[in-house]
Motif scaffolding. Structure first.
Motif, mmCIF file in Angstrom:
data_model
loop_
_atom_site.group_PDB
_atom_site.id
_atom_site.type_symbol
_atom_site.label_atom_id
_atom_site.label_comp_id
_atom_site.label_asym_id
_atom_site.label_seq_id
_atom_site.Cartn_x
_atom_site.Cartn_y
_atom_site.Cartn_z
ATOM 1 N N ALA A 142 0.811 -1.404 -0.071
ATOM 2 C CA ALA A 142 0.035 -0.015 0.241
ATOM 3 C C ALA A 142 0.785 1.200 0.108
ATOM 4 N N ALA A 143 2.207 1.202 0.893
ATOM 5 C CA ALA A 143 3.001 2.320 0.754
ATOM 6 C C ALA A 143 3.542 2.656 -0.546
ATOM 7 N N VAL A 144 3.935 1.370 -1.316
ATOM 8 C CA VAL A 144 4.567 1.767 -2.502
ATOM 9 C C VAL A 144 3.577 2.101 -3.697
ATOM 10 N N GLU A 145 2.301 1.687 -3.384
ATOM 11 C CA GLU A 145 1.143 2.167 -4.532
ATOM 12 C C GLU A 145 0.944 3.639 -4.190
ATOM 13 N N GLU A 146 0.951 3.985 -2.660
ATOM 14 C CA GLU A 146 0.723 5.399 -2.334
ATOM 15 C C GLU A 146 1.958 6.490 -2.925
ATOM 16 N N ALA A 147 3.157 5.773 -2.811
ATOM 17 C CA ALA A 147 4.258 6.658 -3.330
ATOM 18 C C ALA A 147 4.299 6.772 -5.109
ATOM 19 N N ASP A 148 3.749 5.489 -5.552
ATOM 20 C CA ASP A 148 3.678 5.598 -7.024
ATOM 21 C C ASP A 148 2.676 6.732 -7.498
ATOM 22 N N LYS A 149 1.488 6.643 -6.805
ATOM 23 C CA LYS A 149 0.617 7.446 -7.171
ATOM 24 C C LYS A 149 0.867 8.961 -6.860
ATOM 25 N N ALA A 150 1.474 9.412 -5.918
ATOM 26 C CA ALA A 150 2.005 10.582 -5.471
ATOM 27 C C ALA A 150 3.119 11.041 -6.557
ATOM 28 N N LEU A 151 4.023 10.207 -6.889
ATOM 29 C CA LEU A 151 4.974 10.380 -8.061
ATOM 30 C C LEU A 151 4.495 10.632 -9.164
ATOM 31 N N ALA A 152 3.372 9.834 -9.590
ATOM 32 C CA ALA A 152 2.806 10.160 -10.912
ATOM 33 C C ALA A 152 1.996 11.461 -11.073
ATOM 34 N N GLU A 153 1.526 11.844 -9.994
ATOM 35 C CA GLU A 153 0.741 13.340 -9.931
ATOM 36 C C GLU A 153 1.884 14.317 -9.943
ATOM 37 N N ARG A 154 2.955 14.048 -9.578
ATOM 38 C CA ARG A 154 3.834 15.214 -9.490
ATOM 39 C C ARG A 154 5.102 14.998 -10.586
ATOM 40 N N ALA A 155 4.888 13.865 -11.787
ATOM 41 C CA ALA A 155 5.733 13.754 -12.469
ATOM 42 C C ALA A 155 6.395 14.753 -13.399
ATOM 43 N N GLU A 156 5.182 15.642 -13.990
ATOM 44 C CA GLU A 156 5.444 16.788 -14.723
ATOM 45 C C GLU A 156 5.936 17.678 -13.976
ATOM 46 N N GLU A 157 5.949 18.167 -12.771
ATOM 47 C CA GLU A 157 6.577 19.018 -11.709
ATOM 48 C C GLU A 157 8.100 18.616 -11.485
ATOM 49 N N ALA A 158 8.150 17.255 -11.292
ATOM 50 C CA ALA A 158 9.682 16.883 -11.249
ATOM 51 C C ALA A 158 10.461 17.022 -12.731
ATOM 52 N N ALA A 159 9.907 16.704 -13.804
ATOM 53 C CA ALA A 159 10.372 16.813 -15.002
ATOM 54 C C ALA A 159 10.745 18.559 -15.240
#
Length: 245
Positions: free
Chosen positions: A116-133
């Motif tokens: 669940a922690a991995v899925e939550e982190a994956d979701k948060a990272l996906a939401e901020r992928a554009e910001e990270a790029a």
């Protein structure tokens, strides 16, 4: 204005610029670190999510290893239970199997929580992928601009150093010697100071009216009575051009 004094003023301006450039170049590591630190602050939360995900993946592998070992031990306990020869062996095998079943159940719960922690982190990272790029791209652009500025400062320093050598070579020896002595003993490297509002702009000592007149009219170089620097008054037309620019 006397030609030699004009050269001294130009030499002073050149030396001041050289000093500024050298100081800027000296602080390049600190200035670059400040640029990188700015983006590090923005990227901190994203990096924390990446760290959480990486730690969760590491923990997942460890939990799987522990679970496999516990299941292996449970199989052994089951075999011991079936092969028990007396009540004591039977009860020991039952207790071991019960402990292992509980351990396996606890490990399964931990694995579910970890997933669940991995899925939550994956979701948060996906939401901020554009910001990270964007952060990565902006950081690269900022560092490129910084490197271009540094390159320009090095090139300007080389030109100013060459200009200084040429200027100094055209000065009469007595002027060159006086300039060197004054700039060497001065903490700020200033040997030639402009008169502003009736005062030396380096030591701020007010000048006598007669000295002001001498500076404007005399063909001789006039030194400040307080700090010894060579004084000059900017001609009005040049002062006006500086203000307008």
């Amino acid at each position: 204005m006397k030609a030699e004094l004009e050269k001294l003023i130009e030499l002073q301006n050149t030396d001041t610029n050289i000093r500024r450039l050298k100081n800027a170049i000296k602080t390049i590591p600190e200035r670059r670190a400040e640029v990188e630190e700015e983006f590090e602050r923005h990227a901190f939360e994203i990096r924390e999510l990446e760290n959480v995900k990486a730690a969760a993946h590491t923990q997942h592998g460890e939990l799987e290893k522990q679970s496999a070992e516990a299941k292996h031990n449970l199989e052994k306990a089951d075999r011991d239970l079936k092969a028990s020869q007396n009540q004591k062996q039977y009860e020991a095998s039952v207790r071991a199997a019960g402990t292992l079943n509980k351990e396996i159940a606890d490990l399964q719960t931990k694995m579910e929580e970890n997933n669940a922690a991995v899925e939550e982190a994956d979701k948060a990272l996906a939401e901020r992928a554009e910001e990270a790029a964007t952060l990565v791209a902006d950081r690269a652009k900022a560092l490129k601009r910084f490197d271009d500025v540094v390159k320009g400062q090095h090139a300007e320093l080389e030109l100013e150093t060459h200009k200084r050598a040429e200027l100094f070579a055209t000065l009469p020896k007595n002027y060159a010697g006086a300039y060197d002595r004054l700039s060497t003993r001065s903490r700020d490297g200033v040997a030639v100071a402009e008169v502003k509002n009736g005062s030396c702009s380096s030591c701020f000592m007010a000048l006598r009216p007669q000295m002001m007149l001498d500076i404007k009219t005399s063909s001789n170089v006039i030194n400040c009575e307080s700090c010894g620097r060579i004084l000059y008054v900017m001609p009005q037309e040049k002062a006006d051009s500086v203000v307008s620019s």
